[in-house]
Every structure is written in structure tokens, then in C-alpha cells.
Design a protein around this motif. Structure first.
Motif, PDB file in Angstrom:
ATOM      1  N   ALA A  81     -11.194  -2.807   1.179  1.00  0.00           N
ATOM      2  CA  ALA A  81     -10.924  -4.228   0.954  1.00  0.00           C
ATOM      3  C   ALA A  81     -10.359  -4.884   2.207  1.00  0.00           C
ATOM      4  O   ALA A  81     -10.653  -6.047   2.496  1.00  0.00           O
ATOM      5  N   ALA A  82      -9.554  -4.141   2.962  1.00  0.00           N
ATOM      6  CA  ALA A  82      -8.934  -4.691   4.168  1.00  0.00           C
ATOM      7  C   ALA A  82      -9.899  -4.766   5.342  1.00  0.00           C
ATOM      8  O   ALA A  82      -9.650  -5.503   6.307  1.00  0.00           O
ATOM      9  N   ALA A  83     -11.003  -4.030   5.267  1.00  0.00           N
ATOM     10  CA  ALA A  83     -11.947  -3.979   6.385  1.00  0.00           C
ATOM     11  C   ALA A  83     -12.729  -5.281   6.517  1.00  0.00           C
ATOM     12  O   ALA A  83     -13.040  -5.943   5.523  1.00  0.00           O
ATOM     13  N   ASP A  84     -13.055  -5.614   7.760  1.00  0.00           N
ATOM     14  CA  ASP A  84     -13.927  -6.759   8.043  1.00  0.00           C
ATOM     15  C   ASP A  84     -15.378  -6.325   8.180  1.00  0.00           C
ATOM     16  O   ASP A  84     -16.287  -7.155   8.106  1.00  0.00           O
ATOM     17  N   ALA A  85     -15.598  -5.037   8.424  1.00  0.00           N
ATOM     18  CA  ALA A  85     -16.937  -4.511   8.657  1.00  0.00           C
ATOM     19  C   ALA A  85     -16.914  -3.005   8.405  1.00  0.00           C
ATOM     20  O   ALA A  85     -15.844  -2.393   8.324  1.00  0.00           O
ATOM     21  N   PHE A  86     -18.110  -2.428   8.297  1.00  0.00           N
ATOM     22  CA  PHE A  86     -18.218  -1.000   8.015  1.00  0.00           C
ATOM     23  C   PHE A  86     -19.245  -0.350   8.941  1.00  0.00           C
ATOM     24  O   PHE A  86     -20.235  -0.977   9.323  1.00  0.00           O
ATOM     25  N   VAL A  87     -18.999   0.910   9.251  1.00  0.00           N
ATOM     26  CA  VAL A  87     -20.000   1.759   9.883  1.00  0.00           C
ATOM     27  C   VAL A  87     -20.134   2.998   9.017  1.00  0.00           C
ATOM     28  O   VAL A  87     -19.136   3.671   8.728  1.00  0.00           O
ATOM     29  N   VAL A  88     -21.347   3.289   8.579  1.00  0.00           N
ATOM     30  CA  VAL A  88     -21.607   4.457   7.742  1.00  0.00           C
ATOM     31  C   VAL A  88     -22.263   5.530   8.590  1.00  0.00           C
ATOM     32  O   VAL A  88     -23.312   5.292   9.206  1.00  0.00           O
ATOM     33  N   GLN A 111     -15.395  -4.902  -2.647  1.00  0.00           N
ATOM     34  CA  GLN A 111     -14.922  -4.515  -1.304  1.00  0.00           C
ATOM     35  C   GLN A 111     -16.025  -4.624  -0.256  1.00  0.00           C
ATOM     36  O   GLN A 111     -15.744  -4.811   0.930  1.00  0.00           O
ATOM     37  N   TRP A 112     -17.289  -4.495  -0.668  1.00  0.00           N
ATOM     38  CA  TRP A 112     -18.409  -4.535   0.276  1.00  0.00           C
ATOM     39  C   TRP A 112     -18.911  -5.948   0.530  1.00  0.00           C
ATOM     40  O   TRP A 112     -19.595  -6.198   1.523  1.00  0.00           O
ATOM     41  N   GLN A 113     -18.592  -6.872  -0.349  1.00  0.00           N
ATOM     42  CA  GLN A 113     -19.264  -8.171  -0.360  1.00  0.00           C
ATOM     43  C   GLN A 113     -18.989  -9.017   0.885  1.00  0.00           C
ATOM     44  O   GLN A 113     -17.861  -9.094   1.365  1.00  0.00           O
ATOM     45  N   ALA A 114     -20.052  -9.665   1.361  1.00  0.00           N
ATOM     46  CA  ALA A 114     -19.983 -10.624   2.471  1.00  0.00           C
ATOM     47  C   ALA A 114     -19.386 -10.006   3.726  1.00  0.00           C
ATOM     48  O   ALA A 114     -18.641 -10.661   4.463  1.00  0.00           O
ATOM     49  N   LYS A 115     -19.722  -8.738   3.960  1.00  0.00           N
ATOM     50  CA  LYS A 115     -19.270  -8.038   5.161  1.00  0.00           C
ATOM     51  C   LYS A 115     -20.462  -7.295   5.765  1.00  0.00           C
ATOM     52  O   LYS A 115     -21.376  -6.888   5.045  1.00  0.00           O
ATOM     53  N   PRO A 116     -20.458  -7.093   7.088  1.00  0.00           N
ATOM     54  CA  PRO A 116     -21.581  -6.397   7.723  1.00  0.00           C
ATOM     55  C   PRO A 116     -21.407  -4.880   7.705  1.00  0.00           C
ATOM     56  O   PRO A 116     -20.285  -4.366   7.692  1.00  0.00           O
ATOM     57  N   VAL A 117     -22.551  -4.196   7.710  1.00  0.00           N
ATOM     58  CA  VAL A 117     -22.579  -2.738   7.715  1.00  0.00           C
ATOM     59  C   VAL A 117     -23.488  -2.269   8.846  1.00  0.00           C
ATOM     60  O   VAL A 117     -24.626  -2.735   8.977  1.00  0.00           O
ATOM     61  N   GLY A 118     -22.978  -1.363   9.671  1.00  0.00           N
ATOM     62  CA  GLY A 118     -23.784  -0.711  10.694  1.00  0.00           C
ATOM     63  C   GLY A 118     -23.950   0.759  10.352  1.00  0.00           C
ATOM     64  O   GLY A 118     -23.214   1.301   9.519  1.00  0.00           O
ATOM     65  N   PHE A 119     -24.914   1.420  10.998  1.00  0.00           N
ATOM     66  CA  PHE A 119     -25.220   2.807  10.647  1.00  0.00           C
ATOM     67  C   PHE A 119     -25.301   3.699  11.874  1.00  0.00           C
ATOM     68  O   PHE A 119     -25.834   3.307  12.919  1.00  0.00           O
ATOM     69  N   VAL A 120     -24.767   4.906  11.710  1.00  0.00           N
ATOM     70  CA  VAL A 120     -24.975   6.004  12.644  1.00  0.00           C
ATOM     71  C   VAL A 120     -25.568   7.134  11.822  1.00  0.00           C
ATOM     72  O   VAL A 120     -24.913   7.656  10.923  1.00  0.00           O
ATOM     73  N   SER A 121     -26.817   7.479  12.086  1.00  0.00           N
ATOM     74  CA  SER A 121     -27.489   8.497  11.277  1.00  0.00           C
ATOM     75  C   SER A 121     -27.899   9.683  12.136  1.00  0.00           C
ATOM     76  O   SER A 121     -28.043   9.574  13.348  1.00  0.00           O
TER      77      SER A 121
END
Length: 201
Positions: A81-88, A111-121
Motif C-alpha cells: 500500500a505504501a509503494a508508489d511502484a512495483f518490480v516483479v 494495493q496494486w491500483q493506479a500504480k506502475p509495474v515493471g518486470f525482471v524475468s
């Protein structure tokens, strides 16, 4: 009207999405953290799913999780919830992403809504890109915005050194820089937007 200081560090939750014995996920995540450390104005928070014990059985609609599950969720939910963005950070299992990652995603919602997500796969010849393509569909349903560019590490068992650093350092670091550039732009823009007009979902 609320305002957001663009100089405030962007809070990025880095989710390590593998719990398999002998996993490469934590080494890949550690390499990414070292790479991202050179990117200014980021506050990186690692959420390792190996440290979180969530059941597969969820309460029915309107129900509440058991006290044990609520305890397991309390820390990670607040950090998301506190995060502004995510990296999975995700491997590719059988052309998809791990079940433990989907379970963790599904235990959360707003918690995920209206936030950007980046990926490292990471994975074999495909480098985990099929897992990422499927995750894009999942996060779209959760009202998150996935950034176009991603980091894809091919064959980590031969493509990573013992310290978890990719052997093709220039290519991998270049990909991370591109993804982080997009993530930080969207992270700052959406943080400002949420402060000005809360997302209605």
C-alpha cells in the motif's frame, strides 16, 4: 488541493516471486537491486515471498482471513500500500509464472491500483518473457499499469555468474535502465494523480 513533491523518493516494492529450492530468484533480485542503486531517487523495499506463508484457501466474498493469515498479510499488505511502484522478479515455469506469485497477487487488491509495474524475468531460451506477458493480463485486471520495457535474463544457470551478476552485463544493465526510466516516470505521474484525485477503480 493535495500536491506531491516530485523530489520525494519513489517507493518501489521489489517482489521476489519464486520460492523453489535452489532458486535463482534472490540472486537475480540482488543483482537488480545493485543495478537500481545507481538510479537516483528510489527507495527500494524487497518483499521475498519465501518469507511469507499464505494459504491457498481464501475466505468467501465478504469473509475475513484467519488470524494467522491476517498476521502474515499485515506486513506485506502495508508495504504494498505504501509503494508508489512495483518490480516483479519472476521465473518462467511451464510457460507461465509461479503459483506462489499468483497467490500473493490475489491476496491483495487495492494495493496494486493506479500504480506502475515493471518486470525482471529469467528462464531458458525465452528468458521468462511468457511469464511476463501473462502477468501483464493479471495486473491489467487489478487496475495496475505495466511498463512496456522489461529485463529478460536468458538461461540463468549459465547466464549468471556465481555472484548473481549476468554475464552480458552491458545488455542487462541497459535493459534495467530503460525499464526503470519508464517505471519512475509513471510512478511519479500516477503518484501525483492519486494525490490530486483518488483513484475510483
Amino acid at each position: 488541493m493535495p500536491t506531491t513533491d516530485r523530489t520525494t523518493a519513489l517507493r518501489v516494492a521489489v517482489v521476489v516471486g519464486s520460492v523453489r529450492e535452489g532458486r535463482q530468484g534472490r540472486a537475480v533480485a540482488d543483482w537488480f537491486l545493485r543495478t537500481a542503486a545507481g538510479h537516483t531517487n528510489l527507495d527500494l523495499d524487497v518483499i521475498d515471498l519465501a518469507d511469507i506463508d499464505l494459504p491457498l484457501v481464501m475466505p468467501g466474498w465478504g469473509g475475513t482471513p484467519s488470524p494467522a493469515t491476517a498476521g502474515a498479510l499485515a506486513d506485506s499488505s502495508a508495504r504494498l500500500a505504501a509503494a508508489d511502484a512495483f518490480v516483479v522478479v519472476t521465473p518462467e515455469y511451464n510457460h507461465s509464472f509461479p503459483a506462489v506469485l499468483k497467490n500473493f497477487i490475489d491476496w491483495h487488491g487495492p494495493q496494486w491500483q493506479a500504480k506502475p509495474v515493471g518486470f525482471v524475468s529469467y528462464g531458458g531460451l525465452a528468458g521468462g518473457v511468457r511469464a511476463v506477458e501473462q502477468l501483464r493480463l493479471v495486473f491489467a485486471e487489478l487496475h495496475a499499469m505495466t511498463v512496456r520495457d522489461a529485463v529478460s535474463l536468458h538461461g540463468p544457470w549459465s547466464g549468471l555468474g556465481e555472484d548473481g551478476t549476468p554475464r552480458d552485463t552491458a545488455v542487462s544493465e541497459g535493459a534495467a535502465k530503460g525499464m526503470l526510466g519508464q517505471l519512475t516516470w509513471w510512478g511519479a505521474a500516477l503518484r501525483s494523480a492519486r494525490a490530486t484525485l483518488p483513484y475510483q477503480g
